[in-house]
Design a protein around this motif. Structure first.
Motif, PDB file in Angstrom:
ATOM      1  N   VAL A 134       0.838  -1.209   0.000  1.00 20.12           N
ATOM      2  CA  VAL A 134       0.000   0.000   0.000  1.00 20.12           C
ATOM      3  C   VAL A 134       0.877   1.265   0.000  1.00 20.12           C
ATOM      4  N   PRO A 135       1.925   1.343   0.842  1.00 16.15           N
ATOM      5  CA  PRO A 135       2.802   2.525   0.743  1.00 16.15           C
ATOM      6  C   PRO A 135       3.479   2.660  -0.629  1.00 16.15           C
ATOM      7  N   ASP A 136       3.681   1.526  -1.334  1.00 18.07           N
ATOM      8  CA  ASP A 136       4.175   1.599  -2.713  1.00 18.07           C
ATOM      9  C   ASP A 136       3.264   2.488  -3.558  1.00 18.07           C
ATOM     10  N   ALA A 137       1.957   2.264  -3.413  1.00 11.75           N
ATOM     11  CA  ALA A 137       0.980   3.017  -4.210  1.00 11.75           C
ATOM     12  C   ALA A 137       1.021   4.500  -3.845  1.00 11.75           C
ATOM     13  N   ILE A 138       1.138   4.780  -2.553  1.00 16.69           N
ATOM     14  CA  ILE A 138       1.197   6.182  -2.115  1.00 16.69           C
ATOM     15  C   ILE A 138       2.479   6.840  -2.632  1.00 16.69           C
ATOM     16  N   ALA A 186       3.571   6.478   5.974  1.00 19.44           N
ATOM     17  CA  ALA A 186       2.480   5.497   5.858  1.00 19.44           C
ATOM     18  C   ALA A 186       2.917   4.157   6.439  1.00 19.44           C
ATOM     19  N   ALA A 187       4.162   3.776   6.170  1.00 21.34           N
ATOM     20  CA  ALA A 187       4.664   2.492   6.686  1.00 21.34           C
ATOM     21  C   ALA A 187       4.737   2.509   8.214  1.00 21.34           C
ATOM     22  N   VAL A 188       5.198   3.629   8.780  1.00 23.56           N
ATOM     23  CA  VAL A 188       5.285   3.736  10.247  1.00 23.56           C
ATOM     24  C   VAL A 188       3.878   3.653  10.861  1.00 23.56           C
ATOM     25  N   ALA A 189       2.940   4.414  10.290  1.00 21.62           N
ATOM     26  CA  ALA A 189       1.570   4.395  10.810  1.00 21.62           C
ATOM     27  C   ALA A 189       0.993   2.989  10.733  1.00 21.62           C
ATOM     28  N   MET A 190       1.247   2.317   9.623  1.00 24.46           N
ATOM     29  CA  MET A 190       0.708   0.968   9.464  1.00 24.46           C
ATOM     30  C   MET A 190       1.319   0.001  10.480  1.00 24.46           C
ATOM     31  N   LEU A 191       2.630   0.136  10.694  1.00 22.92           N
ATOM     32  CA  LEU A 191       3.289  -0.774  11.641  1.00 22.92           C
ATOM     33  C   LEU A 191       2.750  -0.604  13.060  1.00 22.92           C
ATOM     34  N   VAL A 192       2.576   0.660  13.468  1.00 25.70           N
ATOM     35  CA  VAL A 192       2.038   0.920  14.815  1.00 25.70           C
ATOM     36  C   VAL A 192       0.636   0.313  14.941  1.00 25.70           C
ATOM     37  N   HIS A 233      10.218  -3.886   3.021  1.00 26.13           N
ATOM     38  CA  HIS A 233      10.194  -3.241   1.706  1.00 26.13           C
ATOM     39  C   HIS A 233      10.109  -1.706   1.812  1.00 26.13           C
ATOM     40  N   ASP A 234       9.098  -1.220   2.541  1.00 29.53           N
ATOM     41  CA  ASP A 234       8.820   0.216   2.496  1.00 29.53           C
ATOM     42  C   ASP A 234       9.778   1.063   3.325  1.00 29.53           C
ATOM     43  N   LEU A 235      10.045   0.650   4.549  1.00 35.32           N
ATOM     44  CA  LEU A 235      10.931   1.480   5.380  1.00 35.32           C
ATOM     45  C   LEU A 235      12.337   1.597   4.796  1.00 35.32           C
ATOM     46  N   PRO A 236      12.949   0.488   4.353  1.00 36.29           N
ATOM     47  CA  PRO A 236      14.276   0.651   3.727  1.00 36.29           C
ATOM     48  C   PRO A 236      14.244   1.584   2.515  1.00 36.29           C
ATOM     49  N   ILE A 237      13.222   1.440   1.659  1.00 37.20           N
ATOM     50  CA  ILE A 237      13.158   2.313   0.478  1.00 37.20           C
ATOM     51  C   ILE A 237      12.964   3.762   0.898  1.00 37.20           C
ATOM     52  N   ALA A 238      12.181   3.976   1.948  1.00 32.33           N
ATOM     53  CA  ALA A 238      11.971   5.345   2.432  1.00 32.33           C
ATOM     54  C   ALA A 238      13.287   5.986   2.868  1.00 32.33           C
ATOM     55  N   PHE A 239      14.222   5.150   3.324  1.00 35.00           N
ATOM     56  CA  PHE A 239      15.544   5.670   3.727  1.00 35.00           C
ATOM     57  C   PHE A 239      16.573   5.541   2.601  1.00 35.00           C
ATOM     58  N   ILE A 266      -1.268  12.281   6.493  1.00 32.18           N
ATOM     59  CA  ILE A 266      -0.808  11.063   7.185  1.00 32.18           C
ATOM     60  C   ILE A 266      -0.293  11.441   8.582  1.00 32.18           C
ATOM     61  N   ALA A 267       0.502  12.526   8.638  1.00 30.66           N
ATOM     62  CA  ALA A 267       1.036  12.961   9.939  1.00 30.66           C
ATOM     63  C   ALA A 267      -0.098  13.367  10.877  1.00 30.66           C
TER      64      ALA A 267
END
Lengths: 157, 506
Positions: free
Chosen positions: B125-129, B142-148, B366-372, B442-443
Motif C-alpha cells: 500500500v505505501p508503494d501506491a502512495i 504510511a509504513a510507520v503508521a501501518m506498523l504501529v 520493503h517500504d521502510l528501507p526504500i523510504a531511507f 498522514i502525519a
C-alpha cells in the motif's frame, strides 16, 4: 469538471461531518448535528464514487442514475428514521421490523447492494476498464521498466 | 486482568469453556486443513512477489472471499452478535455501510491499485502512495503508521485467538496465545500471503455456510410465535428503534468510521494487487457484497434471537454480551454446527492475523528501507524474518497487559483510516492532491489518533456521546489533506509521472 465538482462536494461533506461532531459539544446540538451527519455521509459516499467513476473529459454518464439513487436512499432512509414518529406496540411491521428500523436496515443496508454492484458490472467494459485501457497500461509499464533499467545501467556506468 | 473494550469485542471477545470431544475434533480437523494449505503454499512461494502478493496470480473468487474473510475476522461471529444483544439496532450501523462500501472501494481504489501493480510491479500500500505522490517521506510515514496500527491490531487479534483456543482446548490463556500465534506463524512464514488467501477462501466458505445455517436456527427458535419484534417491542422498545440504544449521532458515526474508514484498511486494499487478471474486477463488488451479507446473517440473527429468548425467559440475561453466540449455539443448534462455528471463529481470527503479518512484514522489509533510500537484497528471506519478529512482538504485547492491548487495539482501525483514506481513496482519483497534502494528512492522522486516544485512555477527558478519537482523526486528516493540497496546488502536476497519470485518468 466532473472531478472538480466531486472534490468540492467531498470537501463540503467533510465540513458537514465535522460540524456534526462539533454539535455534540454544543447544548441542544444533537438534532441538527444528526442531520448534518446524514447530509455529509450521503454526499461523501456519492462524491467519492463520482471521483472514482469519472474519467478524463467525461462525466458519469448513465451511472448518474444509480449514483443519484444511492444519495436519495441514504438521505431518505436516515431522514425518515429521524422524522417519523416513534413506533407503538402493535404498530405496523415491515419484514419483521418496526417501520423506521426497516427503512434503515433494508433501505440503506440492502437496497444499494441490489443496484450498485450490478451498475458497476454492467458499465465496467466501457466506463471502468476496457481491453484497450489495459493494453495501454501494460505498454506504459514496459516503458517504465525500460527507463528504470536504463537509469540503473547509467548509474552503474 | 484483561479489560475488554468494544474494539476487543470486535476482535473476538471471551468465550465460555467449550472443551468437548466434538468441538476439539472439528478444531483439530480445521487446523490440519490450514496446515495442509500452508505446506502446499510453501512449495509455491519462491519470490518476494509470491510471498507478499501471491505472485499476482489469484482468481477473482479467491480474492473477493479472502477480502471478505480478512474484513470480518471473529467479529462477525462473536463480538458483533454480542454488540447487537447489548446495543440493539445501533450495532447494525457497523455493518450497514456494506451496502455501499464494496462498490465504493471498487470504484475509488480497486482498479487503480491493480493497474499500478500492473504498470510498476508494486506490492504494498505505501508503494501506491509513493508512486502517486513521488514521495519517500509519504511512503515512510504510511509504513510507520501501518506498523504501529498492525502491532496493536494483531495484539488484540492474538489475544482473542488465545481466548478461543483456551475455550476450545482448555489450554489456559497464556498457552492459547502462543499456540495460536505459532500455528498462524507456521503457515504464514512458509507460505506467505498465498497460504493466507487460500486459508481465507476455505474459512470464508465455511463461515458463509455456517452463518446461513445458524441464521435458520435463529428464525426457528428465536422469535417464537410473536416474532422478534412482537416479543421485544413491548418490553424494550428502544432495542428495535433505528438507532438502537444509541443516539442518532453515535449510530451515524459508526456508519462514517466503518464505511469511509473501510477504504483505508491495508489488509483489504493490499489484496487488489493479487488479482491475476485486472478485468476480472468487473464482478468483485457483487461477489464481495453478497459474501459479506451472507456471513453477517449470523450477526443480526443471533443478536435478535438471544435478546428475544432472554425476554421470553428462556435464557437468563447474559453477564457478558460476548456470550450471546456461544450460549445460542450450545443450547439451540446441533453440536457439530457449534463446533464448526467455534473453529470458524479461530480460523477467522487467524486469517486476519495472517493478513496483518504479511502487510506488516512488507512495510518493515520493503517500504521502510526504500523510504531511507536503501533496498533489501533478499526480500523473501527478510520478509519471513520480519513476519516472525512482528508476530513475537504482538504476542508479547498481547500477553503483557490487557489494558495495553485494549488501548493499542482501539486505535488500530482509526490509524489505518485516518492515515490512509485521504491519500488512497482521494489521492488516487484527484490530480489536484499534492505531496505536501498527503504527508500532512498522514502525519495528522497519526498524531491526532495517538494524542486523543492516549488522553482518553488516561481519562484526561471524556468525549460526548457519538464522538470518538477515530472519527475526529479521520475528519481532521481529510480536512488537512484538502487545505494543504489547495495551498500547494502549484506543485500538484509535478508529482505525477505519465504512467501514474494515465492510471488515474483511465
Amino acid at each position: 469538471m466532473t472531478k472538480r465538482i466531486a472534490v468540492g462536494a467531498t470537501v463540503f461533506a467533510t465540513c458537514c461531518i465535522a460540524l456534526a461532531y462539533a454539535s455534540a459539544f454544543v447544548p441542544g446540538g444533537g438534532e441538527w448535528g444528526a442531520w448534518s451527519m446524514v447530509i455529509g455521509l450521503a454526499t461523501m459516499v456519492v462524491s467519492l464514487m463520482v471521483l472514482g467513476v469519472a474519467r478524463r473529459g467525461r462525466g458519469v454518464g448513465r451511472l448518474a442514475v444509480p449514483l443519484a439513487f444511492t444519495f436519495v436512499v441514504i438521505v431518505a432512509g436516515f431522514g425518515a428514521a429521524l422524522l417519523l414518529p416513534v413506533e407503538t406496540v402493535g404498530g405496523r411491521l415491515v419484514l419483521g421490523l418496526p417501520l423506521r428500523a426497516a427503512l434503515v436496515l433494508y433501505g440503506v443496508g440492502l437496497l444499494p447492494i441490489l443496484v450498485l454492484p450490478l451498475a458497476y458490472a454492467l458499465t465496467f467494459d466501457d466506463m471502468t476498464l476496457s481491453e484497450a485501457d489495459l493494453a495501454r497500461v501494460r505498454a506504459l509499464g514496459v516503458e517504465y521498466r525500460a527507463r528504470q533499467g536504463a537509469d540503473a545501467a547509467g548509474g552503474e556506468g | 486482568m484483561i479489560v475488554l473494550t468494544p474494539i476487543s469485542l470486535l476482535q473476538g471477545g471471551t468465550l465460555p469453556t467449550l472443551a468437548q470431544p466434538t468441538i476439539i475434533a472439528v478444531a483439530v480437523a480445521y487446523f490440519l486443513v490450514v496446515a495442509a494449505i500452508g505446506v502446499w503454499a510453501a512449495r509455491r512461494t519462491r519470490s518476494a512477489s509470491d510471498f507478499f502478493v501471491a505472485g499476482q496470480g489469484i482468481g477473482l473468487w479467491t480474492m473477493a472471499v479472502a477480502a471478505m474473510a480478512a474484513t470480518l475476522s471473529g467479529f462477525a461471529f462473536i463480538g458483533g452478535p454480542g454488540l447487537m444483544y447489548s446495543l440493539g439496532m445501533g450495532a447494525v450501523f457497523i455493518i450497514l455501510p456494506i451496502g455501499v462500501s464494496g462498490t465504493l472501494g471498487a470504484w475509488t481504489m480497486a482498479k487503480r491499485i491493480r493497474l499500478l501493480g500492473e504498470a510498476r510491479g508494486l506490492i504494498t500500500v505505501p508503494d501506491a502512495i509513493a508512486a502517486r505522490f513521488n514521495s519517500r517521506l509519504a511512503r515512510g510515514l504510511a509504513a510507520v503508521a501501518m506498523l504501529v496500527a498492525i502491532i496493536g491490531y494483531m495484539a488484540t487479534n492474538i489475544l482473542a485467538l488465545g481466548l478461543v483456543i483456551d475455550a476450545i482446548f482448555g489450554s489456559g490463556l497464556f498457552a492459547g496465545l502462543w499456540i495460536g500465534m505459532a500455528i498462524t506463524l507456521a503457515y504464514s512464514v512458509s507460505g506467505g500471503i498465498l497460504a493466507g488467501v487460500y486459508t481465507d477462501l476455505f474459512q470464508g466458505a465455511v463461515m458463509s455456510v455456517a452463518s446461513v445455517l445458524v441464521f435458520l436456527f435463529t428464525l426457528k427458535v428465536g422469535g417464537g410465535d410473536a416474532g422478534f419484534a412482537g416479543t421485544i417491542l413491548p418490553v424494550d422498545a428502544p432495542f428495535l428503534a433505528p438507532w438502537g440504544k444509541m443516539t442518532p449521532l453515535a449510530a451515524l458515526s459508526f456508519f462514517f468510521v466503518f464505511g469511509i474508514g473501510s477504504l483505508g484498511q491495508p489488509h483489504v486494499v493490499h489484496k487488489f494487487y493479487m488479482l491475476r487478471e485486472p478485468r476480472k474486477l468487473k464482478w468483485y463488488p457483487l461477489i464481495m457484497s453478497v459474501a459479506v451479507i451472507i456471513s453477517l446473517l449470523l450477526f443480526i440473527g443471533v443478536g435478535l434471537a438471544v435478546k428475544s429468548l432472554v425476554v421470553r425467559g428462556e435464557l437468563p440475561p447474559l453477564e457478558r454480551a460476548d456470550d450471546a453466540t456461544p450460549f445460542f449455539l450450545l443450547r439451540f443448534t446441533p453440536l457439530l454446527l457449534s463446533a464448526v462455528v467455534f473453529s470458524g471463529v479461530a480460523a477467522a481470527i487467524m486469517s486476519t492475523v495472517n493478513s496483518f503479518m504479511s502487510v506488516g512484514a512488507a512495510a518493515l522489509t520493503h517500504d521502510l528501507p526504500i523510504a531511507f533510500g536503501r533496498k533489501v537484497t533478499n526480500e523473501l528471506f527478510w520478509g519471513r524474518m520480519s513476519t516472525v519478529v512482528i508476530s513475537i512482538v504482538a504476542t508479547v504485547v498481547a500477553g503483557a497487559s490487557g489494558t495495553l492491548v485494549a488501548f493499542l487495539g482501539i486505535f488500530g482501525w482509526g490509524l489505518f483510516a485516518s492515515t490512509l483514506v485521504p491519500s488512497l481513496a482521494i489521492g488516487l482519483n484527484w490530480s489536484g492532491a499534492t505531496r505536501a497534502g498527503s504527508v500532512a494528512s498522514i502525519a495528522t492522522g497519526l498524531v491526532v489518533t495517538l494524542v486523543f486516544e492516549t488522553l482518553a485512555f488516561l481519562e484526561v477527558f471524556t468525549f460526548p456521546a457519538g464522538v470518538t478519537a477515530t472519527a475526529l482523526a479521520l475528519v481532521s486528516s481529510l480536512l488537512v489533506f484538502f487545505v494543504v493540497s489547495w495551498f500547494t496546488r502549484h506543485s500538484a502536476a509535478a508529482t505525477l509521472d505519465d504512467d501514474v497519470r494515465f492510471v488515474m485518468e483511465v
